[in-house]
Design a protein around this motif. Structure first.
Motif, PDB file in Angstrom:
ATOM      1  N   ILE A 111       0.853  -1.176   0.000  1.00  0.00           N
ATOM      2  CA  ILE A 111       0.000   0.000   0.000  1.00  0.00           C
ATOM      3  C   ILE A 111       0.894   1.234   0.000  1.00  0.00           C
ATOM      4  O   ILE A 111       1.698   1.434   0.914  1.00  0.00           O
ATOM      5  N   SER A 112       0.771   2.066  -1.028  1.00  0.00           N
ATOM      6  CA  SER A 112       1.640   3.239  -1.159  1.00  0.00           C
ATOM      7  C   SER A 112       0.873   4.349  -1.886  1.00  0.00           C
ATOM      8  O   SER A 112      -0.315   4.201  -2.173  1.00  0.00           O
ATOM      9  N   GLY A 113       1.575   5.422  -2.187  1.00  0.00           N
ATOM     10  CA  GLY A 113       0.937   6.537  -2.895  1.00  0.00           C
ATOM     11  C   GLY A 113      -0.252   7.096  -2.143  1.00  0.00           C
ATOM     12  O   GLY A 113      -1.232   7.539  -2.750  1.00  0.00           O
ATOM     13  N   LEU A 114      -0.161   7.106  -0.822  1.00  0.00           N
ATOM     14  CA  LEU A 114      -1.285   7.531   0.005  1.00  0.00           C
ATOM     15  C   LEU A 114      -1.470   9.044  -0.069  1.00  0.00           C
ATOM     16  O   LEU A 114      -0.527   9.800   0.132  1.00  0.00           O
ATOM     17  N   LYS A 115      -2.709   9.466  -0.325  1.00  0.00           N
ATOM     18  CA  LYS A 115      -3.053  10.887  -0.333  1.00  0.00           C
ATOM     19  C   LYS A 115      -4.203  11.107   0.645  1.00  0.00           C
ATOM     20  O   LYS A 115      -5.247  10.465   0.540  1.00  0.00           O
ATOM     21  N   LEU A 116      -3.970  12.007   1.596  1.00  0.00           N
ATOM     22  CA  LEU A 116      -4.965  12.319   2.612  1.00  0.00           C
ATOM     23  C   LEU A 116      -5.261  13.811   2.607  1.00  0.00           C
ATOM     24  O   LEU A 116      -4.376  14.625   2.357  1.00  0.00           O
ATOM     25  N   ASN A 117      -6.500  14.147   2.910  1.00  0.00           N
ATOM     26  CA  ASN A 117      -6.890  15.554   3.027  1.00  0.00           C
ATOM     27  C   ASN A 117      -8.131  15.599   3.912  1.00  0.00           C
ATOM     28  O   ASN A 117      -9.203  15.126   3.527  1.00  0.00           O
ATOM     29  N   GLY A 118      -7.981  16.146   5.104  1.00  0.00           N
ATOM     30  CA  GLY A 118      -9.127  16.168   6.006  1.00  0.00           C
ATOM     31  C   GLY A 118      -8.881  17.033   7.219  1.00  0.00           C
ATOM     32  O   GLY A 118      -7.798  17.586   7.412  1.00  0.00           O
ATOM     33  N   ILE A 119      -9.909  17.148   8.045  1.00  0.00           N
ATOM     34  CA  ILE A 119      -9.849  17.912   9.278  1.00  0.00           C
ATOM     35  C   ILE A 119      -9.554  16.951  10.425  1.00  0.00           C
ATOM     36  O   ILE A 119     -10.208  15.907  10.564  1.00  0.00           O
ATOM     37  N   SER A 143      -6.877   9.072  -2.099  1.00  0.00           N
ATOM     38  CA  SER A 143      -6.535   7.979  -3.001  1.00  0.00           C
ATOM     39  C   SER A 143      -5.383   7.179  -2.416  1.00  0.00           C
ATOM     40  O   SER A 143      -4.671   7.648  -1.519  1.00  0.00           O
ATOM     41  N   VAL A 144      -5.194   5.972  -2.920  1.00  0.00           N
ATOM     42  CA  VAL A 144      -4.112   5.100  -2.482  1.00  0.00           C
ATOM     43  C   VAL A 144      -3.826   4.101  -3.597  1.00  0.00           C
ATOM     44  O   VAL A 144      -4.720   3.756  -4.385  1.00  0.00           O
ATOM     45  N   GLU A 145      -2.591   3.664  -3.692  1.00  0.00           N
ATOM     46  CA  GLU A 145      -2.206   2.660  -4.673  1.00  0.00           C
ATOM     47  C   GLU A 145      -2.042   1.316  -3.972  1.00  0.00           C
ATOM     48  O   GLU A 145      -1.360   1.231  -2.948  1.00  0.00           O
ATOM     49  N   VAL A 146      -2.672   0.287  -4.521  1.00  0.00           N
ATOM     50  CA  VAL A 146      -2.600  -1.058  -3.960  1.00  0.00           C
ATOM     51  C   VAL A 146      -2.018  -1.988  -5.011  1.00  0.00           C
ATOM     52  O   VAL A 146      -2.587  -2.140  -6.096  1.00  0.00           O
ATOM     53  N   HIS A 147      -0.891  -2.602  -4.686  1.00  0.00           N
ATOM     54  CA  HIS A 147      -0.251  -3.559  -5.590  1.00  0.00           C
ATOM     55  C   HIS A 147      -0.084  -4.888  -4.863  1.00  0.00           C
ATOM     56  O   HIS A 147       0.125  -4.928  -3.640  1.00  0.00           O
ATOM     57  N   SER A 148      -0.191  -5.968  -5.637  1.00  0.00           N
ATOM     58  CA  SER A 148      -0.087  -7.288  -5.038  1.00  0.00           C
ATOM     59  C   SER A 148       0.480  -8.272  -6.050  1.00  0.00           C
ATOM     60  O   SER A 148       0.751  -7.921  -7.209  1.00  0.00           O
ATOM     61  N   THR A 149       0.620  -9.506  -5.609  1.00  0.00           N
ATOM     62  CA  THR A 149       1.081 -10.570  -6.498  1.00  0.00           C
ATOM     63  C   THR A 149      -0.001 -10.976  -7.494  1.00  0.00           C
ATOM     64  O   THR A 149       0.224 -11.857  -8.314  1.00  0.00           O
ATOM     65  N   PHE A 150      -1.183 -10.331  -7.435  1.00  0.00           N
ATOM     66  CA  PHE A 150      -2.248 -10.566  -8.400  1.00  0.00           C
ATOM     67  C   PHE A 150      -2.410  -9.393  -9.356  1.00  0.00           C
ATOM     68  O   PHE A 150      -3.461  -9.257  -9.986  1.00  0.00           O
ATOM     69  N   ASP A 151      -1.407  -8.546  -9.491  1.00  0.00           N
ATOM     70  CA  ASP A 151      -1.525  -7.391 -10.373  1.00  0.00           C
ATOM     71  C   ASP A 151      -1.774  -7.786 -11.828  1.00  0.00           C
ATOM     72  O   ASP A 151      -2.330  -6.998 -12.602  1.00  0.00           O
ATOM     73  N   SER A 152      -1.355  -8.996 -12.208  1.00  0.00           N
ATOM     74  CA  SER A 152      -1.524  -9.429 -13.593  1.00  0.00           C
ATOM     75  C   SER A 152      -2.957  -9.850 -13.909  1.00  0.00           C
ATOM     76  O   SER A 152      -3.282 -10.130 -15.065  1.00  0.00           O
ATOM     77  N   VAL A 153      -3.824  -9.912 -12.893  1.00  0.00           N
ATOM     78  CA  VAL A 153      -5.233 -10.268 -13.101  1.00  0.00           C
ATOM     79  C   VAL A 153      -6.077  -9.015 -12.840  1.00  0.00           C
ATOM     80  O   VAL A 153      -6.291  -8.644 -11.683  1.00  0.00           O
ATOM     81  N   PRO A 154      -6.556  -8.333 -13.868  1.00  0.00           N
ATOM     82  CA  PRO A 154      -7.251  -7.048 -13.691  1.00  0.00           C
ATOM     83  C   PRO A 154      -8.423  -7.102 -12.714  1.00  0.00           C
ATOM     84  O   PRO A 154      -8.591  -6.189 -11.901  1.00  0.00           O
TER      85      PRO A 154
END
Length: 231
Positions: free
Chosen positions: A122-130, A152-163
């Protein structure tokens, strides 16, 4: 008005304790994504080099040993979290054409339930809040989000090849994080801050005892020398 703080140089025990608490939180019934089976283990946590941006909206308490304020928090850092778990392939109801042989994890399509080990990053985390933040020298840190902060957030796994699997994991991890930020993160932050206060007190008490013991040893040595001189 902005608020700056030190973000690097976290001690090893911080990461160890944070991973343990994240593992506990992620395995709560309401947090756990339905298509993941077996325990979810937080394996690696890196807070990155970029701290959150905090803009002070309101200060409601400002004392020598206590501070409470409301902030606008933004985060677009380079931190990441690695999770280890298992996914059951059959209940995903994927067309057979979308379950090809995947050499990267050694999995083939199967008609029977198939439990597959999986790593999630889990990476590319974007937060905006109070956020409401209260800091006390004695009671620790209390942090509460007034609304869902996840942009938003980016989630990558060993199943990335299966859309289809990748989309499912993205959707379920996002839902898990939304719950985590509003319900579990405040508990984790408070417990870790209380533990840190306890460790600091114990270290101070230990230093005080060691100082007393050294002083007593010096006094005994002085008496011993005085006695030997008198003889």
């Amino acid at each position: 008005m902005s608020f700056k703080f030190q973000w690097t140089g976290f001690p090893p025990e911080f990461s160890t304790e944070a991973l343990e608490m994240l593992t506990q939180a992620l395995n709560k019934g309401e947090n756990k994504p339905p298509n993941l089976v077996g325990p979810i283990v937080a394996k690696e946590l890196d807070l990155g080099s970029t701290p959150p941006e905090l803009d002070i909206l309101e200060i409601s308490e400002l004392e020598e040993d206590r501070f409470r304020a409301m902030f606008r928090m933004k985060y677009e850092g380079d931190g990441y979290l690695v999770l280890q778990t298992q996914v059951q392939a059959n209940p995903l109801r994927l067309p057979s054409s979308e379950l090809p042989t995947m050499p990267s994890i050694g999995v083939v399509a199967a008609a029977q339930p198939l439990v597959v080990p999986m790593l999630l990053r889990i990476s590319g985390l974007k937060l905006n809040g109070i956020v409401v933040l209260a800091v006390s020298k004695h009671d620790g840190i209390t942090l509460v989000f007034r609304s869902d902060p996840l942009v938003s957030v980016e989630v990558h796994s060993t199943f990335d090849s299966v859309p289809s699997v990748r989309r499912m994991l993205q959707r379920e991890i996002e839902a898990t994080l939304r719950s985590l930020f509003q319900e579990d993160l405040p508990v984790i932050v408070h417990e870790m801050s209380v533990n840190e206060i306890k460790r600091a007190r114990e270290a101070k008490d230990r230093e005080r005892r060691e100082h007393i013991e050294r002083r007593q040893q010096q006094i005994r040595q002085q008496h011993a020398r005085a006695d030997s001189t008198g003889d």
